[in-house]
Design a protein around this motif. Structure first.
Motif, PDB file in Angstrom:
ATOM      1  N   ALA A  51      -2.626  15.973   0.425  1.00 57.36           N
ATOM      2  CA  ALA A  51      -1.377  16.640   1.039  1.00 57.36           C
ATOM      3  C   ALA A  51      -0.898  17.887   0.837  1.00 57.36           C
ATOM      4  N   GLY A  52      -1.621  17.753  -0.094  1.00 54.72           N
ATOM      5  CA  GLY A  52      -1.462  19.843  -0.690  1.00 54.72           C
ATOM      6  C   GLY A  52      -0.146  19.591  -2.027  1.00 54.72           C
ATOM      7  N   GLU A  53      -0.013  18.641  -2.339  1.00 56.87           N
ATOM      8  CA  GLU A  53       1.465  18.392  -3.451  1.00 56.87           C
ATOM      9  C   GLU A  53       0.982  17.803  -4.958  1.00 56.87           C
ATOM     10  N   PRO A  54       1.225  18.813  -5.339  1.00 53.42           N
ATOM     11  CA  PRO A  54       1.049  18.686  -6.570  1.00 53.42           C
ATOM     12  C   PRO A  54       1.863  16.637  -7.563  1.00 53.42           C
ATOM     13  N   LEU A  55       0.734  16.748  -8.431  1.00 57.59           N
ATOM     14  CA  LEU A  55       0.485  14.772  -9.021  1.00 57.59           C
ATOM     15  C   LEU A  55       1.452  15.628 -10.293  1.00 57.59           C
ATOM     16  N   ARG A  56       2.727  14.318  -9.984  1.00 58.20           N
ATOM     17  CA  ARG A  56       4.096  15.124 -10.862  1.00 58.20           C
ATOM     18  C   ARG A  56       3.648  13.854 -11.847  1.00 58.20           C
ATOM     19  N   LEU A  90      -7.876  17.162  -5.213  1.00 58.63           N
ATOM     20  CA  LEU A  90      -8.419  15.738  -5.457  1.00 58.63           C
ATOM     21  C   LEU A  90      -9.476  15.344  -4.102  1.00 58.63           C
ATOM     22  N   GLN A  91      -8.503  16.423  -2.968  1.00 59.39           N
ATOM     23  CA  GLN A  91      -9.586  16.199  -1.435  1.00 59.39           C
ATOM     24  C   GLN A  91      -8.935  17.539  -0.737  1.00 59.39           C
ATOM     25  N   GLY A  92     -10.141  17.330   0.530  1.00 59.49           N
ATOM     26  CA  GLY A  92     -10.495  19.089   1.021  1.00 59.49           C
ATOM     27  C   GLY A  92     -11.157  19.641   1.395  1.00 59.49           C
ATOM     28  N   GLY A  93     -10.717  20.616   2.023  1.00 65.12           N
ATOM     29  CA  GLY A  93     -12.031  22.197   1.988  1.00 65.12           C
ATOM     30  C   GLY A  93     -12.357  22.385   0.186  1.00 65.12           C
ATOM     31  N   SER A 108      -1.533   5.148  -2.856  1.00 66.77           N
ATOM     32  CA  SER A 108      -1.982   5.598  -3.591  1.00 66.77           C
ATOM     33  C   SER A 108      -2.912   6.290  -3.529  1.00 66.77           C
ATOM     34  N   SER A 109      -4.333   5.708  -3.156  1.00 65.41           N
ATOM     35  CA  SER A 109      -5.816   6.147  -4.153  1.00 65.41           C
ATOM     36  C   SER A 109      -5.822   6.554  -2.413  1.00 65.41           C
ATOM     37  N   ARG A 110      -5.855   6.951  -0.907  1.00 64.85           N
ATOM     38  CA  ARG A 110      -5.778   7.511  -0.190  1.00 64.85           C
ATOM     39  C   ARG A 110      -5.154   8.976  -0.162  1.00 64.85           C
ATOM     40  N   LEU A 111      -4.643  10.256  -0.331  1.00 62.78           N
ATOM     41  CA  LEU A 111      -4.467  10.636  -0.741  1.00 62.78           C
ATOM     42  C   LEU A 111      -4.645  11.812  -2.237  1.00 62.78           C
ATOM     43  N   ARG A 112      -5.809  10.637  -3.091  1.00 61.53           N
ATOM     44  CA  ARG A 112      -5.669  11.034  -4.206  1.00 61.53           C
ATOM     45  C   ARG A 112      -7.270  10.573  -4.152  1.00 61.53           C
ATOM     46  N   ALA A 113      -8.462   9.973  -3.539  1.00 57.78           N
ATOM     47  CA  ALA A 113      -9.556   9.517  -3.957  1.00 57.78           C
ATOM     48  C   ALA A 113     -10.419  10.643  -3.686  1.00 57.78           C
ATOM     49  N   PRO A 114     -10.860  11.593  -3.947  1.00 56.04           N
ATOM     50  CA  PRO A 114     -12.429  12.136  -3.663  1.00 56.04           C
ATOM     51  C   PRO A 114     -12.590  12.294  -2.856  1.00 56.04           C
TER      52      PRO A 114
END
Lengths: 199, 253
Positions: free
Chosen positions: A60-65, A188-191, B37-43
């Motif tokens: 979602a474009g949020e940085p992991l904290r 972690l995801q996306g383009g 939590s894995s939904r947005l953090r899994a490559p």
């Protein structure tokens, strides 16, 4: 030969990884004298001092904290400070391993280290790079990636950066320089998903 | 530097041996939707195979002088003088081996956990159960020459967590384990035999293999119990090991 065993399954480090791995960061004082992995390069370490920093973005474009990053790299001569190093003795004041939390507010991780040397082994030369390992809530199996340094001439012939399957994704492995600070953001995801490795 | 661990699979002057390819069938999937939590953090893309790199076959070493005298004793290492942590006292012990069956000596194991009420000493944990003023929740040990380790703690409590509305974690202890190679690096969780929450947990069930889950489940070990003092649980850990079928050296880097 003994029977082959099976690797233990990984589980997420969870949101409270700091308690075990960076307790002082988590405010738990008095058990260990200091958190492990704070000093990668001692005061006498040879090489160019750099800071490597960045953020780790979710889908979602949020940085992991709430994540933790570990770094492993060669010294300025390209040697690892490890019992497994067979090519020579690494700089005695260089440890080469670091550990950092991503900041609870900004999401930034930060390593103060030195620019690694190229690693020559087995007839192959790898451009200067650091290995990073990322664990966090929501990450079931730690993620391995590499940060290379944009603009270094060795990059052009690096055997990883030139892998055909990395075509179009190489820039996700390049840290970008601003003075003595290199920024390496991880997606972690996306383009712009960072290349992660099965090492 | 002396290098006893790889023994007969490594010559004095050669690179460390390659590791067996990772068997992903016994590892959790990156994306396991029931664990939100894995939904947005899994490559989303496949990992790129990069075996046999020197940088991944080496790794940091930690000496036996690293852990302080009380680092292995979570019952006392945060407690006031004369006090101890609340909860059922246990010894957790086992052996660290690699896939070839060799013990892994001199390896750093770090552990962390909730207290007996299921509360972590962490600013992001706001569970109703109170903190125990005498429990910090972290410890560390270095494995012995035979790969063995042990530490003392209290049984952590199960606790609810925001995932599906009414999810409860089984009682568990987190483990961070170093081998000799950065590619062996492992973080996992130990569960307790007989806990009905294991089968219900979305984090556990990210692991597709029942045997793999079973191997993360520690067994009551009456043989190591200290009468009138503490019970014991056995938890053996396996790291990736040298590839038995492959004797050529790493490709470098």
């Amino acid at each position: 030969m003994s029977d082959r065993l099976i690797e233990s399954a990984s589980q997420t480090a969870g949101p409270y990884v700091h308690i075990g791995c960076l307790p002082s960061w988590a405010g738990i004082d008095g058990i260990y004298p200091e958190d492990l992995g704070a000093t990668i390069a001692g005061p006498g370490a040879r090489g160019e001092r750099i800071t490597l920093k960045g953020r780790i973005f979710d889908g979602a474009g949020e940085p992991l904290r709430d994540s933790m990053v570990e770094l492993w790299q060669a010294d300025a001569a390209g040697l690892y400070q490890s019992p497994g190093e067979y090519r020579g003795a690494a700089d005695p004041d260089f440890r080469g391993w670091g550990r950092a939390a991503t900041d609870a507010d900004t999401g930034l991780y930060r390593f103060d280290t030195i620019l690694p040397g190229a690693v020559r082994s087995g007839g192959v030369t790898h451009a200067p790079h650091v290995a990073l390992w990322i664990v966090a809530r929501g990450i079931n199996l730690g993620l391995h990636t590499r940060a290379y340094f944009a603009g270094l001439p060795e990059n052009a012939a690096d055997p990883v950066l030139t892998l055909p399957e990395l075509a179009g994704r190489v820039d996700t492995l390049l840290a970008v320089r601003d003075g003595g600070t290199w920024t390496f953001d991880i997606h972690l995801q996306g383009g712009r998903e960072t290349v992660f490795f099965d090492v | 530097m002396d290098w006893p661990y790889w023994g007969d699979v490594m010559s004095d002057s050669g690179p460390p041996p390659r590791l067996s390819p990772r068997d992903f069938s016994v590892q959790p999937a990156a994306l396991s939707p029931a664990y939100r939590s894995s939904r947005l953090r899994a490559p989303e893309r496949k990992l790129v195979a990069l075996p046999g790199q020197l940088g991944d076959l080496t790794g940091p070493a930690f000496g036996h002088d690293l852990p302080g005298a009380a680092d292995h004793d979570l019952i006392h290492n945060f407690a006031a003088a004369g006090a101890s942590a609340l909860g059922p006292r246990i010894i957790v012990h086992g052996t660290l081996r690699d896939e070839s069956g060799r013990p892994v000596p001199d390896a750093l194991i770090e552990v962390w956990q909730a207290n007996a009420g299921g509360r972590y000493r962490h600013k992001n944990d706001a569970y109703l159960a109170p903190l125990d003023p005498n429990f910090g929740g972290c410890g560390r040990v270095i494995t012995g020459a035979d790969g063995s380790y042990s530490f003392l703690t209290v049984v952590p409590g199960p606790y609810p967590w925001p995932n599906g509305g009414n999810d409860w974690r089984p009682a568990h202890i987190h483990f961070s384990v170093f081998g000799t190679a950065f590619a062996q690096r492992l973080i996992t969780q130990m569960y307790f035999e007989g806990d009905p929450h294991i089968a219900l947990c979305p984090i556990v069930n990210a692991i597709p293999d029942k045997g793999a889950i079973d191997r993360l489940t520690a067994r009551l070990d009456m043989g190591r119990t200290v009468p009138m003092d503490m019970r014991a649980y056995r938890f053996d850990i396996v790291l990736r090991g040298p590839d038995a079928t492959m004797f050529e050296n790493g490709t470098g880097g």
